[in-house]
Design a protein around this motif. Structure first.
Motif, PDB file in Angstrom:
ATOM      1  N   LEU A  56      47.169 -14.991 -17.084  1.00 19.50           N
ATOM      2  CA  LEU A  56      47.085 -14.595 -18.475  1.00 19.50           C
ATOM      3  C   LEU A  56      46.107 -15.430 -19.264  1.00 19.50           C
ATOM      4  O   LEU A  56      45.431 -14.953 -20.164  1.00 19.50           O
ATOM      5  CB  LEU A  56      48.472 -14.706 -19.099  1.00 19.50           C
ATOM      6  CG  LEU A  56      49.482 -13.714 -18.528  1.00 19.50           C
ATOM      7  CD1 LEU A  56      50.874 -14.082 -18.974  1.00 19.50           C
ATOM      8  CD2 LEU A  56      49.114 -12.310 -18.948  1.00 19.50           C
ATOM      9  N   TRP A  57      46.056 -16.696 -18.926  1.00 25.57           N
ATOM     10  CA  TRP A  57      45.291 -17.606 -19.776  1.00 25.57           C
ATOM     11  C   TRP A  57      43.814 -17.568 -19.429  1.00 25.57           C
ATOM     12  O   TRP A  57      42.943 -17.477 -20.282  1.00 25.57           O
ATOM     13  CB  TRP A  57      45.832 -19.027 -19.642  1.00 25.57           C
ATOM     14  CG  TRP A  57      45.383 -19.943 -20.732  1.00 25.57           C
ATOM     15  CD1 TRP A  57      44.506 -20.975 -20.603  1.00 25.57           C
ATOM     16  CD2 TRP A  57      45.760 -19.868 -22.091  1.00 25.57           C
ATOM     17  NE1 TRP A  57      44.307 -21.567 -21.808  1.00 25.57           N
ATOM     18  CE2 TRP A  57      45.067 -20.893 -22.756  1.00 25.57           C
ATOM     19  CE3 TRP A  57      46.600 -19.046 -22.823  1.00 25.57           C
ATOM     20  CZ2 TRP A  57      45.199 -21.121 -24.119  1.00 25.57           C
ATOM     21  CZ3 TRP A  57      46.720 -19.269 -24.165  1.00 25.57           C
ATOM     22  CH2 TRP A  57      46.032 -20.301 -24.796  1.00 25.57           C
ATOM     23  N   MET A  58      43.547 -17.663 -18.201  1.00 27.12           N
ATOM     24  CA  MET A  58      42.146 -17.720 -17.795  1.00 27.12           C
ATOM     25  C   MET A  58      41.600 -16.335 -17.481  1.00 27.12           C
ATOM     26  O   MET A  58      40.398 -16.101 -17.602  1.00 27.12           O
ATOM     27  CB  MET A  58      42.005 -18.610 -16.563  1.00 27.12           C
ATOM     28  CG  MET A  58      42.463 -20.016 -16.802  1.00 27.12           C
ATOM     29  SD  MET A  58      41.657 -20.764 -18.251  1.00 27.12           S
ATOM     30  CE  MET A  58      40.007 -21.034 -17.589  1.00 27.12           C
ATOM     31  N   GLY A  59      42.448 -15.513 -17.079  1.00 23.77           N
ATOM     32  CA  GLY A  59      41.960 -14.174 -16.788  1.00 23.77           C
ATOM     33  C   GLY A  59      41.419 -14.090 -15.382  1.00 23.77           C
ATOM     34  O   GLY A  59      40.899 -15.058 -14.830  1.00 23.77           O
ATOM     35  N   ILE A  80      51.522 -16.410 -28.696  1.00 20.40           N
ATOM     36  CA  ILE A  80      50.131 -16.022 -28.486  1.00 20.40           C
ATOM     37  C   ILE A  80      49.334 -16.173 -29.769  1.00 20.40           C
ATOM     38  O   ILE A  80      48.236 -16.764 -29.795  1.00 20.40           O
ATOM     39  CB  ILE A  80      50.071 -14.568 -27.976  1.00 20.40           C
ATOM     40  CG1 ILE A  80      50.677 -14.474 -26.566  1.00 20.40           C
ATOM     41  CG2 ILE A  80      48.638 -14.056 -27.975  1.00 20.40           C
ATOM     42  CD1 ILE A  80      50.728 -13.064 -26.027  1.00 20.40           C
ATOM     43  N   ILE A 138      51.451  -6.372 -28.139  1.00 18.48           N
ATOM     44  CA  ILE A 138      51.126  -5.618 -26.928  1.00 18.48           C
ATOM     45  C   ILE A 138      50.837  -6.567 -25.773  1.00 18.48           C
ATOM     46  O   ILE A 138      51.303  -6.385 -24.655  1.00 18.48           O
ATOM     47  CB  ILE A 138      49.924  -4.692 -27.178  1.00 18.48           C
ATOM     48  CG1 ILE A 138      50.211  -3.796 -28.381  1.00 18.48           C
ATOM     49  CG2 ILE A 138      49.642  -3.863 -25.943  1.00 18.48           C
ATOM     50  CD1 ILE A 138      49.094  -2.825 -28.676  1.00 18.48           C
ATOM     51  N   LEU A 139      50.059  -7.591 -26.079  1.00 22.33           N
ATOM     52  CA  LEU A 139      49.782  -8.570 -25.033  1.00 22.33           C
ATOM     53  C   LEU A 139      51.080  -9.212 -24.552  1.00 22.33           C
ATOM     54  O   LEU A 139      51.278  -9.426 -23.345  1.00 22.33           O
ATOM     55  CB  LEU A 139      48.843  -9.649 -25.574  1.00 22.33           C
ATOM     56  CG  LEU A 139      47.465  -9.136 -26.010  1.00 22.33           C
ATOM     57  CD1 LEU A 139      46.600 -10.286 -26.498  1.00 22.33           C
ATOM     58  CD2 LEU A 139      46.796  -8.400 -24.865  1.00 22.33           C
ATOM     59  N   GLN A 171      53.927  -7.900 -24.527  1.00 15.22           N
ATOM     60  CA  GLN A 171      54.603  -6.912 -23.683  1.00 15.22           C
ATOM     61  C   GLN A 171      54.112  -6.997 -22.241  1.00 15.22           C
ATOM     62  O   GLN A 171      54.905  -7.054 -21.303  1.00 15.22           O
ATOM     63  CB  GLN A 171      54.321  -5.513 -24.243  1.00 15.22           C
ATOM     64  CG  GLN A 171      55.286  -4.447 -23.798  1.00 15.22           C
ATOM     65  CD  GLN A 171      56.577  -4.482 -24.589  1.00 15.22           C
ATOM     66  OE1 GLN A 171      56.551  -4.750 -25.784  1.00 15.22           O
ATOM     67  NE2 GLN A 171      57.695  -4.248 -23.940  1.00 15.22           N
ATOM     68  N   ALA A 172      52.820  -7.033 -22.099  1.00 16.55           N
ATOM     69  CA  ALA A 172      52.246  -7.141 -20.759  1.00 16.55           C
ATOM     70  C   ALA A 172      52.655  -8.454 -20.108  1.00 16.55           C
ATOM     71  O   ALA A 172      52.997  -8.513 -18.917  1.00 16.55           O
ATOM     72  CB  ALA A 172      50.731  -7.051 -20.843  1.00 16.55           C
ATOM     73  N   ALA A 224      40.622 -18.361 -34.009  1.00 14.59           N
ATOM     74  CA  ALA A 224      40.554 -16.912 -34.193  1.00 14.59           C
ATOM     75  C   ALA A 224      41.594 -16.473 -35.213  1.00 14.59           C
ATOM     76  O   ALA A 224      42.729 -16.931 -35.195  1.00 14.59           O
ATOM     77  CB  ALA A 224      40.789 -16.201 -32.866  1.00 14.59           C
ATOM     78  N   VAL A 237      43.970 -11.900 -32.721  1.00  8.79           N
ATOM     79  CA  VAL A 237      43.640 -11.831 -31.305  1.00  8.79           C
ATOM     80  C   VAL A 237      42.870 -10.546 -31.052  1.00  8.79           C
ATOM     81  O   VAL A 237      43.388  -9.465 -31.281  1.00  8.79           O
ATOM     82  CB  VAL A 237      44.915 -11.845 -30.451  1.00  8.79           C
ATOM     83  CG1 VAL A 237      44.555 -11.852 -28.980  1.00  8.79           C
ATOM     84  CG2 VAL A 237      45.781 -13.036 -30.789  1.00  8.79           C
ATOM     85  N   PRO A 238      41.653 -10.643 -30.570  1.00 14.59           N
ATOM     86  CA  PRO A 238      40.927  -9.410 -30.297  1.00 14.59           C
ATOM     87  C   PRO A 238      41.450  -8.754 -29.022  1.00 14.59           C
ATOM     88  O   PRO A 238      42.044  -9.412 -28.191  1.00 14.59           O
ATOM     89  CB  PRO A 238      39.481  -9.877 -30.102  1.00 14.59           C
ATOM     90  CG  PRO A 238      39.561 -11.337 -29.808  1.00 14.59           C
ATOM     91  CD  PRO A 238      40.907 -11.847 -30.204  1.00 14.59           C
ATOM     92  N   GLY A 239      41.230  -7.488 -28.943  1.00  9.47           N
ATOM     93  CA  GLY A 239      41.629  -6.795 -27.721  1.00  9.47           C
ATOM     94  C   GLY A 239      43.041  -6.266 -27.754  1.00  9.47           C
ATOM     95  O   GLY A 239      43.546  -5.761 -26.762  1.00  9.47           O
ATOM     96  N   GLY A 240      43.680  -6.353 -28.893  1.00  9.46           N
ATOM     97  CA  GLY A 240      45.040  -5.826 -28.933  1.00  9.46           C
ATOM     98  C   GLY A 240      45.950  -6.702 -29.773  1.00  9.46           C
ATOM     99  O   GLY A 240      45.758  -7.898 -29.881  1.00  9.46           O
ATOM    100  N   GLU A 241      46.885  -6.113 -30.402  1.00 14.55           N
ATOM    101  CA  GLU A 241      47.834  -6.870 -31.206  1.00 14.55           C
ATOM    102  C   GLU A 241      48.634  -7.790 -30.282  1.00 14.55           C
ATOM    103  O   GLU A 241      48.903  -7.455 -29.129  1.00 14.55           O
ATOM    104  CB  GLU A 241      48.787  -5.911 -31.921  1.00 14.55           C
ATOM    105  CG  GLU A 241      48.088  -4.928 -32.830  1.00 14.55           C
ATOM    106  CD  GLU A 241      47.533  -3.735 -32.044  1.00 14.55           C
ATOM    107  OE1 GLU A 241      47.720  -3.710 -30.822  1.00 14.55           O
ATOM    108  OE2 GLU A 241      46.901  -2.869 -32.665  1.00 14.55           O
TER     109      GLU A 241
END
Lengths: 219, 219, 219, 219
Positions: free
Chosen positions: C199-202, C145, C164-165, C167-168, C154, C157-161
């Motif tokens: 995950l990629w596009m959301g 990631i 953590i991402l 992990q999800a 970037a 990564v904004p929004g979380g380390e």
DNA sequence: AATGAATGAGGTTTCATTCAT
DNA sequence: GATGAATGAAACCTCATTCAT
């Protein structure tokens, strides 16, 4: 082209070398763990061989145990027997043999252990063998007592047959030996002296100050 | 008409009854087979219950063993202690207690066995407990010896500390007890007398014909 | 005339062959029953040997379990690692690795299972090992990631380390994999594509019709 | 004459009180040890009753387990359902429910655990029940996604049926929840926000700086 | 309603013993 | 002569489950 000799030096060791190694290892393990607690794996490992080797030499666990009893019993008998062979005076001979006994116990704890009462708990036909070996020791001590009695002019030992007294004597000796293990600062001489005192003079004499001492009678 | 009570009455026996049953069975099996040789199955069967019951009551084999040691040790101590409580003369007290000891051994062979040296071979923390129980016995005997020495005017017992003598005495007693098992025609009195002779008068006196005898001194 | 080879050829298979057999059987049983539910009997039977063999090779149930974790973890790591080794474009590398992950899961369901969360319920020191193995996977994903984030300019990564991402992401992957088991008509590509989409596009992009698709970017 | 009331105050507790006590204890033990690892003894002890009570209330271990699943599933559903009942905006409703989910997980770790994948490893007919309960959760999430898609004008969610996306979402949620257990310094809001970010905006948006944030859109 | 007592079945682990090489 | 590989039997211990009170 020839390989170095040490790479696989565990082949073809003659029986005369292997067998004692195994016996020693077996005696050590049996002494420490008891018959049931001992494992053939540990014995084989202790001797530096594989289990099938042990089986090829001794047949079964019980047979190996019997061999240990024989081995230990014979060595103890030899040591005690040889100790007083030259001596003619029965009292001094007893002393010398008691001393030899304690020295043997001190130097061969394992061997003595497997002759001890613990071994008798096996239950199988091995118990018989152990009992026989122990009886030999007791008989030897018994003869020694009888000799002493005769030397003092008594036809028979009053108060009990020699074998019974010998039984008590051996038990006292073993018990003292156990105590000795926790008090290694004592010498074999001191231990033998104590046993001689207890048995020879009796508590009755001891408390009245009559002490038996090797130094008093023998240089 | 009524069947014998023992046939199959295995339901709902209260704990206060079952526990001693199990303890007795355990002592018997441990005495016969030794710690390692004993199986929980056999113990359970001997108590007339199934294995899980034994575990529910005693937790583990080792804990059960410890309970046996405690049980046997306490009973022996009580028997020996009570025997001479009223007696003021130390020599006669010693005699009474020796007699009590042999009677206990005769009537509770199993209990004495589990206190024997065999028990020490477990290796675990149980060995400590066994050693402690045995030490208590030895100390009791030691105090008895000291008492006798003082009664005869001696400040200390020459020839060795009382505990060492006690050690030998206990060993001799145990050994005689073993011999006794193979010669049940002897009485506890005879055995106690022999031990008294060996220890009290000493071989030295014995071979010169000086015999200690309970009949001679006590009616 | 010749019998099929597999019928009863259980003699003398060298360790290098037996060990993988046992590992495979163990992985299968652990995956199906969980640690507590698995029985060494079933594992041994699955490997075509008897229980003592399993113990001789792996020591204990817990050790065998640890070996399974190691085995599965290493194989998964290798598969995923090798998948994108030559690829320089981070996005495509992620895709390749996701694909490799699903292919591994599809081909080694059992292995993936023992790495799942279920394994952590053991409670013993095995839980640590499982957690470690899982963390390695998560870290790998996390690095991936981060790589992608940097490739797009970037710094972080904004929004979380990333961890953590990751992990999800791993959780989502595992969950999709489970769903996959009940819908085997789907291909690994389809599954990997779905995860990539999520995950990629959301979801946000998805609901507005912006679809990420491998076909659109890579031939 | 009357005995003090507290001496035996454990009789006659009504079913409505006993049953939840038992369920709670069971959920705790199942969560910690898994189905196979849990013992009825521990559960009964945890509930402060005896084992036969548990059996009289729930029949068998498996039935008790099923009751736990039902209990936990229902409570989770209620919590999540109630969270967004009044809200009309689908996006905010999703957010509220995600938050409710994490709050539930944080406050009822045990309940969530027994719904996790670990439980499915039982193998028996209980697996079905667990799967059903889990599916209910996934369906709820799926409907939520669909609602959001429709609110944005999409007839169907491209890239996968809502249920599949929900599956991934739940998996990600569970995984994040696990991670949360090791990082208790985080709040439920932070965790829900992270999951919302991952799923709603997608990594693709995240790495380009487009962040979803509750503060930006809702007071 | 509640429980102490009891059990059968099954779990992990060890051990004496034997082949096949 | 020597060994790695293999096993059957039995050990300790636990657990779900049921009576009898």
């Amino acid at each position: 082209m020839s390989v170095t000799k040490e790479s696989k030096a565990r082949t073809k060791v003659p029986r005369a070398v292997r067998e004692p190694q195994m016996l020693d290892a077996a005696v050590a393990v049996f002494a420490e763990r008891g018959y049931h607690g001992a494992s053939m794996d540990e014995i084989a490992a202790g001797a530096g061989v594989t289990k099938p080797m042990v089986y090829s030499y001794f047949g079964s666990k019980e047979d190996l145990y019997l061999a240990c009893i024989d081995h230990a019993g014979t060595r103890l008998m030899e040591a005690v027997d040889e100790a007083g062979r030259e001596e003619r005076d029965p009292e001094r001979q007893l002393w010398l043999r008691l001393l030899a006994f304690f020295r043997f116990v001190g130097e061969h704890r394992h061997e003595w252990r497997v002759l001890g009462r613990e071994a008798a708990a096996t239950g199988g036909p091995a118990s018989e063998q152990v009992a026989r070996a122990r009886r030999r020791v007791v008989q030897l001590v018994g003869r020694q007592i009888e000799l002493n009695a005769r030397a003092r002019g008594a036809e028979v030992v009053p108060g009990g047959e020699p074998e019974i007294l010998a039984q008590a004597m051996v038990g006292a000796g073993e018990s003292l030996a156990d105590w000795w293990l926790d008090h290694p600062e004592e010498t074999a001489e001191a231990m033998a002296g104590r046993l001689m005192n207890v048995l020879w003079m009796g508590l009755g004499d001891l408390v009245e100050g009559r002490l038996w001492s090797p130094a008093a009678e023998y240089s």
